[in-house]
Design a protein around this motif. Sequence first.
Motif, short mmCIF file in Angstrom:
data_model
loop_
_atom_site.label_atom_id
_atom_site.label_comp_id
_atom_site.label_asym_id
_atom_site.label_seq_id
_atom_site.Cartn_x
_atom_site.Cartn_y
_atom_site.Cartn_z
N GLY A 561 0.77 -1.24 0.00
CA GLY A 561 0.00 0.00 0.00
C GLY A 561 0.80 1.28 0.00
O GLY A 561 0.23 2.37 -0.01
N VAL A 562 2.15 1.18 -0.03
CA VAL A 562 2.96 2.41 -0.02
C VAL A 562 3.02 3.02 -1.41
O VAL A 562 2.99 4.24 -1.56
CB VAL A 562 4.38 2.12 0.52
N TRP A 563 3.13 2.19 -2.45
CA TRP A 563 3.13 2.69 -3.83
C TRP A 563 1.71 2.55 -4.38
O TRP A 563 1.22 1.46 -4.62
CB TRP A 563 4.11 1.91 -4.69
N THR A 564 1.03 3.67 -4.54
CA THR A 564 -0.36 3.67 -4.98
C THR A 564 -0.47 4.38 -6.33
O THR A 564 0.44 5.10 -6.75
CB THR A 564 -1.26 4.39 -3.97
N ASP A 565 -1.59 4.18 -7.01
CA ASP A 565 -1.82 4.88 -8.28
C ASP A 565 -1.81 6.38 -8.07
O ASP A 565 -1.31 7.14 -8.92
CB ASP A 565 -3.16 4.44 -8.87
N TRP A 566 -2.35 6.82 -6.94
CA TRP A 566 -2.38 8.26 -6.65
C TRP A 566 -0.97 8.81 -6.52
O TRP A 566 -0.63 9.84 -7.10
CB TRP A 566 -3.16 8.47 -5.35
N LYS A 567 -0.13 8.12 -5.78
CA LYS A 567 1.25 8.57 -5.59
C LYS A 567 2.02 8.52 -6.91
O LYS A 567 2.77 9.45 -7.24
CB LYS A 567 1.93 7.68 -4.55
N ALA A 568 1.83 7.46 -7.66
CA ALA A 568 2.52 7.33 -8.95
C ALA A 568 2.12 8.45 -9.90
O ALA A 568 2.95 9.02 -10.61
CB ALA A 568 2.20 5.97 -9.58
N ARG A 569 0.82 8.79 -9.91
CA ARG A 569 0.33 9.83 -10.81
C ARG A 569 0.91 11.19 -10.44
O ARG A 569 1.34 11.97 -11.30
CB ARG A 569 -1.19 9.86 -10.76
N LEU A 570 0.96 11.49 -9.15
CA LEU A 570 1.50 12.77 -8.69
C LEU A 570 2.98 12.90 -9.05
O LEU A 570 3.44 13.95 -9.53
CB LEU A 570 1.32 12.92 -7.18
N ILE A 571 3.75 11.84 -8.80
CA ILE A 571 5.18 11.90 -9.09
C ILE A 571 5.42 12.02 -10.59
O ILE A 571 6.28 12.79 -11.03
CB ILE A 571 5.89 10.67 -8.50
N THR A 572 4.67 11.27 -11.37
CA THR A 572 4.82 11.35 -12.82
C THR A 572 4.51 12.75 -13.33
O THR A 572 5.22 13.28 -14.21
CB THR A 572 3.90 10.33 -13.51
N GLU A 573 3.48 13.37 -12.79
CA GLU A 573 3.14 14.74 -13.20
C GLU A 573 4.24 15.72 -12.81
O GLU A 573 4.62 16.60 -13.59
CB GLU A 573 1.81 15.15 -12.57
N LEU A 574 4.78 15.56 -11.61
CA LEU A 574 5.86 16.42 -11.17
C LEU A 574 7.08 16.27 -12.06
O LEU A 574 7.71 17.25 -12.48
CB LEU A 574 6.22 16.12 -9.72
N VAL A 575 7.43 15.03 -12.39
CA VAL A 575 8.60 14.77 -13.23
C VAL A 575 8.38 15.37 -14.62
O VAL A 575 9.30 15.95 -15.22
CB VAL A 575 8.87 13.26 -13.31
N GLY A 576 7.17 15.24 -15.15
CA GLY A 576 6.88 15.82 -16.45
C GLY A 576 7.07 17.33 -16.46
O GLY A 576 7.64 17.90 -17.40
N GLN A 577 6.60 18.00 -15.41
CA GLN A 577 6.77 19.45 -15.32
C GLN A 577 8.26 19.81 -15.22
O GLN A 577 8.72 20.78 -15.82
CB GLN A 577 6.03 19.99 -14.09
N CYS A 578 9.00 19.01 -14.47
CA CYS A 578 10.43 19.28 -14.31
C CYS A 578 11.18 19.07 -15.62
O CYS A 578 12.12 19.82 -15.95
CB CYS A 578 11.03 18.40 -13.22
N ARG A 579 10.78 18.07 -16.39
CA ARG A 579 11.43 17.83 -17.67
C ARG A 579 11.24 19.02 -18.61
O ARG A 579 12.17 19.43 -19.33
CB ARG A 579 10.85 16.57 -18.33
N LEU A 580 10.04 19.56 -18.61
CA LEU A 580 9.79 20.74 -19.44
C LEU A 580 10.68 21.90 -19.00
O LEU A 580 11.23 22.63 -19.84
CB LEU A 580 8.31 21.14 -19.35
N ALA A 581 10.79 22.06 -17.71
CA ALA A 581 11.63 23.15 -17.20
C ALA A 581 13.10 22.94 -17.53
O ALA A 581 13.85 23.90 -17.68
CB ALA A 581 11.45 23.28 -15.68
N MET A 582 13.52 21.68 -17.63
CA MET A 582 14.91 21.39 -17.95
C MET A 582 15.19 21.47 -19.45
O MET A 582 16.34 21.30 -19.88
CB MET A 582 15.29 19.99 -17.44
N ALA A 583 14.14 21.66 -20.24
CA ALA A 583 14.28 21.90 -21.68
C ALA A 583 14.89 20.73 -22.43
O ALA A 583 15.78 20.87 -23.26
CB ALA A 583 15.08 23.17 -21.93
N GLY A 584 14.41 19.53 -22.13
CA GLY A 584 14.77 18.38 -22.96
C GLY A 584 15.99 17.64 -22.51
O GLY A 584 16.69 18.01 -21.58
N VAL A 585 16.27 16.56 -23.25
CA VAL A 585 17.39 15.68 -22.96
C VAL A 585 18.38 15.75 -24.11
O VAL A 585 18.00 15.81 -25.28
CB VAL A 585 16.89 14.23 -22.79
N ALA A 586 19.66 15.78 -23.79
CA ALA A 586 20.68 15.86 -24.83
C ALA A 586 20.67 14.61 -25.69
O ALA A 586 20.46 13.50 -25.20
CB ALA A 586 22.06 16.04 -24.19
#
Length: 797
Positions: A561-586
């Motif tokens: 019960g520690v890894w839930t769909d809710w937690k996964a969704r929040l982290i994935t959204e945060l990572v997506g926002q951070c990737r945009l801020a980092m302006a892509g991957v070399a």
Amino acid sequence: MAQGERGTTPASSTPTAADLVRARDRLLGAGAGTRSAGPSGHRLGPSALREALADLHEFWLTAHAAQAGVGGRGEGVALLAVGGLGRRELVPFSDLDLVLVHDGRKSVEAVAERLWYPLWNSGVGLDHSVRTVGEALDVASHDLRTALGLLDARHMAGDAEVTVRLATAAREQWRTGVRKRLGGLSESVRQRWARSGEVAHWVEPDLKHGRGGLRDLAILDALALAQLIDRPGQEVRAAHTLLLDTRTELRRVARRPRDVLRPQDGDEIAGALGLADRFALARALSGAGRSIAYALDVALRATGATTPARKILGVLRRAPERRPLDEGVVLHGAEVALARDADPGRDPGLLLRVAAAAGRTGHPIAPSALTRLGESAPEPRAPWPAEVRQDLVALLGSGEGLTDVVEALDRTGLWARLFPEWGAVRDLPPRDAAHAWTVDRHLVRATAHAARLVTSVSRPDLLLIGALLHDLGKGRGQDHSVVGAALATQVGARLGLPEPDVATLSAMVRHHLLLPHTATRRDVTDESTVHRVVDTLGGDPVLLELLHALAEADSVATGPGVWTDWKARLITELVGQCRLAMAGVALPDPEPLDEAQLALAESAAAAGKPDIRVDTVDRLATVTLVAEDLPGVLSRAAGVLALNSLEVHGATVGTHAGVAISAFSVTPRFGSMPDPALLREQFARAVSGSLPLAEKLAAKERDYGGRAEDAPEPKVLWFDHEAGGPDSASVVMELRCADRIGLLHLVADALERSGVDVLWARVATLGGSAVDSFCFAAGTAPGWRRAVEVAVLDAAR
């Protein structure tokens, strides 16, 4: 039983079942505010309490059996105790396991009713049976629990000759028939483990039924009685005493039959056993459980209980096959063993090659191999050679097989030889209630789960090492993330990682809680939240994806019960926002070809035939293969290397003077490098089409053990080289997947069959994972990219 313990019962009368219960409650300290005490009022220790309970019940049963009509010598009826009372290990609130054995007389049912009824009426737990000697032996012949129980049979009352006859026959039946029952015994043990978990590493261990618990000790004793193994040694006996004492105190505290130890009971039980607190108790129990579980694992393998029976041809039994798995490593029967000419003292990488082979194949390491490695395998000298580090990553990437391998290495002191820092977390109970495992097992489980996520990152090696180290700073009285980051720097440098990789590894450990804490406590769409994460990570997109995968592995390994769909969704959204801020991957870039490789290409162009060059330093070699630049050269070059058991760690591909140049960094899986003349001859045949590469590589993969069933799903990423959309002038396709025999050959062949002309390639093998990049001209047909991706993924599976 002492006279003073009989309460108010007159000496001339037979004690009743109510007298038995009152005397038992006195021993257990049933009154409010009392402690379990003996006749003098002193509290009985766990061993003395078990003795007193056994004496009490034996006294009562002896007296009551006579009153019920269980006759003496020559009467043909006897009362036997099995189970805890039979072993004189009677813990509080245990059921009485009793057998009324007779010679076939009809009156025995009335005797049995007079025996059992008072116990039922008083609430004493009872597991009983009434049988003749023949009936008891017949039941034991097909019921494993009955067979094991009769090995502990002890006379209580009646005709002792009947008891001796049954006990002797039961032991003899067990000794003569045990080999036919080993498969069923092993299966029942593993089913019980699956239901009850482990004593070691569990926060709430089942002291009786769990793996490494008291039931396993009974199996060890039964195998020793059958003379299949030696009697358990002192370490296992000490573990037995600790488990039995803990179970005794648990039931005394709980005042009911309980075998699962909860953390809230730990402090009181620890105090009764002379330990500091529940954490000290938990650590001691984990060590005890590991000792017993390891002893039983070795015993089941030694007796052949875990190995399918080999067919016998006539009267001859074939010796176990020895199949090579790696340099100095063979599969001997069902165990990973050392090759006959292996020398652990002179080969610092042998230990990890053995471990990696065991993890990859799922076969255990032979005890003899562990002994030899323990006696003479040196600690790899810092910095570790690249090939030794590769074997470590291959071991860490073995998935579920990692757990048993680390346990075997740790039990024999070999894991500490690789990671001296491990001692602080070994059997360390967690302080956080969410954790279901000890810290060391949590780290191993997190690494095993990270192996499923290696295709989600560009650096699977750092993900696996980071998962293994992320909580290494616990148990040291300071912020474990800060301490762990310093330890990760220390370990990374010892492993020989480049300085930038050491910095990334240290940052992973320092910030392994950043994403889950931020995602679950802050607004992930808030710009300030995103920039805080990006700034903390220094704008590093590789570190971001590593932390994303580590957050999942860490959570899954924490507990249900520690890894839930809710937690996964929040982290994935945060990572997506951070990737945009980092302006892509070399984008990955090609590596330049050196002058010697270009000269070889010009020579091959002038001669008009394929050629090779081999440059060797120790076991690491660079093999350059050149041939006319036609479709299929890359796949055939890679196929020839795989056919000769050369493991590719990196590759660059290019063209010069109309010649395709494929340069591979390789090490031989076995022995030394093959003769360059042989490679040249096979490469020429492969280019001409006269060498059946696909058929030969398929057979080689079967010999090597086949593909792992739990390998991570391969993943393809696309990068556009120029602006202008998905159909730009050229693209880079990156494949992330589990490595396997001939992988590069299969993928290159899939690209070539898809009509792709590879302009350059960069191949990286990181332990058991491959991260391969291919640059080629973008297609123009609708859906061309999807068609190429499907072909490549099919080849990689």
